[in-house]
Design an enzyme around this catalytic site. Structure first.
Site, PDB file in Angstrom:
ATOM      1  N   PRO A   2       7.381  -3.089   8.601  1.00 42.44           N
ATOM      2  CA  PRO A   2       7.490  -1.641   8.568  1.00 42.44           C
ATOM      3  C   PRO A   2       6.493  -1.116   9.730  1.00 42.44           C
ATOM      4  O   PRO A   2       5.155  -1.339   9.730  1.00 42.44           O
ATOM      5  CB  PRO A   2       6.689  -1.210   7.337  1.00 42.44           C
ATOM      6  CG  PRO A   2       7.180  -2.437   6.452  1.00 42.44           C
ATOM      7  CD  PRO A   2       6.998  -3.698   7.350  1.00 42.44           C
ATOM      8  N   GLU A   3       6.691  -0.136  10.592  1.00 40.96           N
ATOM      9  CA  GLU A   3       6.010   0.496  11.319  1.00 40.96           C
ATOM     10  C   GLU A   3       5.791   1.941  11.035  1.00 40.96           C
ATOM     11  O   GLU A   3       5.995   2.361  10.145  1.00 40.96           O
ATOM     12  CB  GLU A   3       6.713   0.428  12.919  1.00 40.96           C
ATOM     13  CG  GLU A   3       7.105  -0.936  13.418  1.00 40.96           C
ATOM     14  CD  GLU A   3       5.611  -1.586  13.711  1.00 40.96           C
ATOM     15  OE1 GLU A   3       4.614  -1.353  13.853  1.00 40.96           O
ATOM     16  OE2 GLU A   3       5.686  -2.925  14.010  1.00 40.96           O
TER      17      GLU A   3
END
Length: 271
Positions: A2-3
């Site tokens: 997840p960014e």
């Protein structure tokens, strides 16, 4: 992994079910995450959640005495489930927060590289105080990035992915921003002109804002389901397309490794 856009989407998806409500019960089935879950988290039972914000890839949940920091690590996700699902949990569903809103916030993390931490100050702590500015803030501008890059020999892609320089420019978004700016990812950061740096800052902001906006369309389905916003339905120009044709010039996209991450670029369009 997840960014920033995925974490922002998660924050937006859970905020209305947490803010202003009481954390009634904390259930920790597995507390050995990237860092052990401290006793302070269990002590949050009965406390009201004052706000839910994001800094870099941390989700900050504010209580009267301080902040709980969620970090999703490489494979973590937060989703909202119904009370009827309290006993219907999987092997990797490590933590539940039972809320007075009638929902359960469930943390799922197969690789256990995420974390749930406690800090008294949301800025002055060992997890956040060394981080660079938010990429969508006014603080992150051409003057800042140009000055920060002077004398730096690191490749520009590695440079903009450094959280001490700017937070949240993950691999996907670094590839895409450099393509749109026409900058070869292998050029030393210190050799890029101010004019080209201006284009890069512009495209970093545009790419991240677009990813967050697209993620917003998943919010109606955030309650239930698997709770994972994913990487959105982006039309990616280069990321994951090594060996394919460039969308601009039809030349073959080149794929290399930088810092153990895949970098894809067009040798003709990116100089």
């Amino acid at each position: 992994m997840p960014e920033l856009p995925e974490v922002e989407t998660t924050k937006r998806g859970i905020e209305s079910y947490l803010k202003g409500y009481t954390l009634e019960t904390v259930k920790i089935r597995q507390g050995r995450l990237r860092w052990p879950v401290g006793e302070e988290i269990q002590a949050l039972e009965g406390q009201v959640i004052k706000s839910v914000t994001r800094r870099a890839k941390y989700i900050l949940v504010e209580f009267e005495a301080g902040y709980a920091l969620w970090h999703l690590g490489m494979s973590g996700s937060l989703r909202l489930v119904e009370p009827s699902e309290v006993e219907n949990f999987g092997k990797h569903d490590h933590i539940d927060w039972e809320l007075s809103s009638g929902k359960i916030l469930r943390y799922h993390d197969p690789r256990r590289f995420g974390a749930l931490l406690w800090v008294e100050d949301p800025v002055d702590n060992n997890y956040i105080n060394h981080l660079g500015p938010e990429p969508l803030s006014d603080e992150f501008d051409t003057a800042y990035l140009y000055e920060k890059s002077r004398g730096r020999k690191a490749p520009i892609k590695t440079f903009i992915m450094d959280g001490k320089v700017v937070v949240g420019v993950g691999n996907i978004y670094a590839n895409e921003s450099l393509f749109l700016a026409g900058i070869n990812p292998t050029i030393p950061a210190g050799k890029i002109s101010k004019a080209r740096m201006e284009k890069l800052v512009l495209h970093i902001k545009q790419v991240l804002a677009a990813a967050i906006e697209q993620g917003g369309t998943t919010l109606r389905d955030f309650v239930g389901g698997d709770g994972k916003p994913g990487y959105f339905a982006q039309q990616l120009n280069v990321y994951g397309r090594g060996g394919e044709e460039c969308v601009v010039c039809d030349k073959t996209l080149k794929e290399i490794r930088q810092g153990q991450r895949a970098t894809v670029y067009c040798p003709a369009c990116q100089k």
